[in-house]
Design a protein around this motif. Structure first.
Motif, PDB file in Angstrom:
ATOM      1  N   LYS A  42       0.962  -1.252   0.077  1.00  0.00           N
ATOM      2  CA  LYS A  42      -0.061   0.035  -0.121  1.00  0.00           C
ATOM      3  C   LYS A  42       1.065   1.370  -0.060  1.00  0.00           C
ATOM      4  N   GLY A  77      -0.399 -10.353  -4.345  1.00  0.00           N
ATOM      5  CA  GLY A  77      -1.374  -8.921  -4.015  1.00  0.00           C
ATOM      6  C   GLY A  77      -0.436  -8.027  -3.572  1.00  0.00           C
ATOM      7  N   SER A  81      -3.374  -6.342   3.353  1.00  0.00           N
ATOM      8  CA  SER A  81      -4.831  -6.934   2.960  1.00  0.00           C
ATOM      9  C   SER A  81      -4.557  -7.923   1.488  1.00  0.00           C
ATOM     10  N   LEU A  83      -4.270  -7.017  -1.427  1.00  0.00           N
ATOM     11  CA  LEU A  83      -5.193  -6.574  -2.362  1.00  0.00           C
ATOM     12  C   LEU A  83      -4.574  -7.006  -3.759  1.00  0.00           C
ATOM     13  N   GLN A 141     -10.482  -4.776  -8.969  1.00  0.00           N
ATOM     14  CA  GLN A 141     -10.069  -5.383  -7.720  1.00  0.00           C
ATOM     15  C   GLN A 141     -10.598  -6.592  -7.690  1.00  0.00           C
TER      16      GLN A 141
END
Length: 246
Positions: A42, A77, A81, A83, A141
């Motif tokens: 992130k 990812g 989290s 992602l 996503q």
């Protein structure tokens, strides 16, 4: 013979103009997002509520954005989290690939906790034109279903341009494309900003970004001057060809 010389002359000017752009200095730091801390993750440096562990040298981020390393977007990812984006490795044969350069790329949500990715550009000359170019694409996503749209709003100082808005099918990927805009500098330093746009809310549309470059546009009179040598060479070639045919 005149036709041959004209062809050589035009080719020389075109090649000289292309070389002028190719050798120009890129004023963007880390335009390919290759220099990062903590790899895929992130990327937010301006909002404590969205703070992440990944930082891209030269850039700041205020939104829901992520850096993906090659092959991570539809596998491991990014971020705590993990992602992911829809791609061949998580159930969608949509053609998702790494960026055209094969390295890292940035992904930003266009409707959820939106915020710009920014960099202060230094070394500008007021009144000089600059060409901004970058690679971009639209993705979605993983874990969400439905068609979306993606795009980018791009600003340098007070000037703003928008990429086309692309429609993206369910679990889709739009493919990479290159975009260029021409800006006129108003000062020695200006803020370069990329803001993801998209729809609809609730079906996360992600705008992807890579290979950001900002170079000075050659002045109108400089390319002909730079081409004089090339034109002279073309004349020599034409003369020798004419002599060999006698």
């Amino acid at each position: 013979m005149k036709k041959l010389f004209a062809t050589l002359a035009v080719s020389a000017v075109a090649l000289t103009a292309t070389s002028a752009f190719a050798t120009a200095t890129n004023l963007v730091v880390n335009g390919g997002f290759e220099t990062v801390t903590n790899g895929a993750g992130k990327f937010n440096t301006l909002n404590n509520n969205l703070a992440g562990t990944t930082v891209a040298t030269g850039w700041t981020s205020a939104g829901y954005a992520f850096i993906f390393t090659p092959g991570s977007a539809d596998t491991t990812g990014a971020g705590a989290s993990h992602l992911k984006l829809w791609g061949p490795n998580d159930g969608s044969n949509n053609g998702l690939t790494t960026s055209p350069t094969g390295g890292n790329f940035l992904a930003s949500d266009g409707v959820y906790q939106i915020g710009a990715i920014q960099q202060i550009i230094n070394g500008l000359v007021a009144g000089q034109n600059y060409q901004l170019s970058f690679d971009w694409a639209g993705a979605q996503q993983y874990g969400f279903t439905g068609p979306t749209t993606e795009g980018w709003q791009v600003s340098l100082g007070s000037q703003t341009f928008n990429t086309p808005t692309i429609s993206n099918v369910n679990h889709g990927f739009t493919g990479w494309r290159n975009q260029s805009f021409t800006f006129t500098a108003t000062g020695a330093s200006e803020l370069l900003s990329f803001l993801a746009t998209g729809s609809p809310n609730g079906l996360p549309p992600f705008s992807l970004l890579d290979s950001v470059s900002l170079v000075a546009v050659p002045e109108p009179g400089s390319v002909p001057m730079m081409a004089i040598g090339a034109l002279a060479l073309a004349a020599v070639v034409a003369r020798r060809r004419r002599q060999s045919q006698r």
